[in-house]
Write a protein that holds these residues in place. Structure first.
Motif, PDB file in Angstrom:
ATOM      1  N   GLU A  61       0.828  -1.209   0.000  1.00  0.00           N
ATOM      2  CA  GLU A  61       0.000   0.000   0.000  1.00  0.00           C
ATOM      3  C   GLU A  61       0.861   1.258   0.000  1.00  0.00           C
ATOM      4  OE1 GLU A  61      -3.890  -1.767   2.319  1.00  0.00           O
ATOM      5  OE2 GLU A  61      -2.196  -1.029   3.491  1.00  0.00           O
ATOM      6  N   LEU A  62       1.923   1.233   0.773  1.00  0.00           N
ATOM      7  CA  LEU A  62       2.812   2.392   0.841  1.00  0.00           C
ATOM      8  C   LEU A  62       3.467   2.651  -0.517  1.00  0.00           C
ATOM      9  CD1 LEU A  62       3.832   4.526   2.812  1.00  0.00           C
ATOM     10  CD2 LEU A  62       5.751   3.015   3.323  1.00  0.00           C
ATOM     11  N   ILE A  63       3.905   1.592  -1.170  1.00  0.00           N
ATOM     12  CA  ILE A  63       4.486   1.735  -2.510  1.00  0.00           C
ATOM     13  C   ILE A  63       3.452   2.314  -3.473  1.00  0.00           C
ATOM     14  CG2 ILE A  63       5.338   0.436  -4.509  1.00  0.00           C
ATOM     15  CD1 ILE A  63       6.690  -1.459  -2.413  1.00  0.00           C
ATOM     16  N   GLU A  64       2.224   1.831  -3.406  1.00  0.00           N
ATOM     17  CA  GLU A  64       1.157   2.341  -4.277  1.00  0.00           C
ATOM     18  C   GLU A  64       0.896   3.820  -4.017  1.00  0.00           C
ATOM     19  OE1 GLU A  64      -2.317  -0.116  -3.819  1.00  0.00           O
ATOM     20  OE2 GLU A  64      -1.276  -1.887  -4.556  1.00  0.00           O
ATOM     21  N   ILE A  65       0.919   4.213  -2.761  1.00  0.00           N
ATOM     22  CA  ILE A  65       0.705   5.627  -2.405  1.00  0.00           C
ATOM     23  C   ILE A  65       1.810   6.486  -3.013  1.00  0.00           C
ATOM     24  CG2 ILE A  65       0.777   7.277  -0.494  1.00  0.00           C
ATOM     25  CD1 ILE A  65      -0.653   5.028   1.185  1.00  0.00           C
ATOM     26  N   PHE A  66       3.056   6.072  -2.840  1.00  0.00           N
ATOM     27  CA  PHE A  66       4.169   6.846  -3.382  1.00  0.00           C
ATOM     28  C   PHE A  66       4.113   6.899  -4.907  1.00  0.00           C
ATOM     29  CE2 PHE A  66       6.823   5.607   0.556  1.00  0.00           C
ATOM     30  CZ  PHE A  66       6.307   6.664   1.282  1.00  0.00           C
ATOM     31  N   GLU A  67       3.806   5.777  -5.538  1.00  0.00           N
ATOM     32  CA  GLU A  67       3.706   5.745  -6.997  1.00  0.00           C
ATOM     33  C   GLU A  67       2.578   6.655  -7.498  1.00  0.00           C
ATOM     34  OE1 GLU A  67       3.363   1.582  -7.934  1.00  0.00           O
ATOM     35  OE2 GLU A  67       5.550   1.321  -7.953  1.00  0.00           O
ATOM     36  N   TYR A  68       1.475   6.659  -6.777  1.00  0.00           N
ATOM     37  CA  TYR A  68       0.361   7.528  -7.155  1.00  0.00           C
ATOM     38  C   TYR A  68       0.825   8.985  -7.200  1.00  0.00           C
ATOM     39  CZ  TYR A  68      -3.738  10.474  -6.676  1.00  0.00           C
ATOM     40  OH  TYR A  68      -4.662  11.474  -6.847  1.00  0.00           O
ATOM     41  N   TRP A  69       1.488   9.428  -6.133  1.00  0.00           N
ATOM     42  CA  TRP A  69       1.901  10.825  -6.069  1.00  0.00           C
ATOM     43  C   TRP A  69       2.994  11.149  -7.084  1.00  0.00           C
ATOM     44  CZ3 TRP A  69      -1.148  14.291  -4.428  1.00  0.00           C
ATOM     45  CH2 TRP A  69      -2.084  13.989  -3.433  1.00  0.00           C
TER      46      TRP A  69
END
Length: 97
Positions: free
Chosen positions: A14-22
């Motif tokens: 989830e953290l990786i997805e959050i960073f990738e989103y931004w």
């Protein structure tokens, strides 16, 4: 004594997805870096004071608000276990731990 931080595989993803989103949204990694620093800062605080998070309806699970994200965690005498991290706008009824 500071607790060891253990991230669940789910929370890591989830953290990786959050960073990738931004990164994709802003075409830059600057906000992701700032958000990561903020998360690390809050984790350091939780390591020393795990009870500062709000209790949830889930037994032994606490929540810490970090920017617009909700970090769900459990703790023992020696560990701080990060269960999940998700945006605060998500429907809480969809949360499964």
């Amino acid at each position: 004594m500071a607790k060891q931080i253990v991230w669940s595989k789910r929370a890591q993803n989830e953290l990786i997805e959050i960073f990738e989103y931004w990164i994709n949204r802003n075409k830059s990694n600057s906000f992701s870096l700032k958000l990561n620093s903020l998360i690390e800062e809050q984790l350091n605080l939780l390591q020393e004071n795990p009870k500062i998070g709000r209790k949830t309806d889930f037994e032994n699970v606490h929540i810490k608000v970090i920017h617009k994200y909700l970090q769900y965690y459990e703790f023992t005498d020696n560990q701080l276990y990060i269960l999940t991290i998700r945006h605060g706008s998500k429907n809480p009824k969809t949360l499964k731990l």
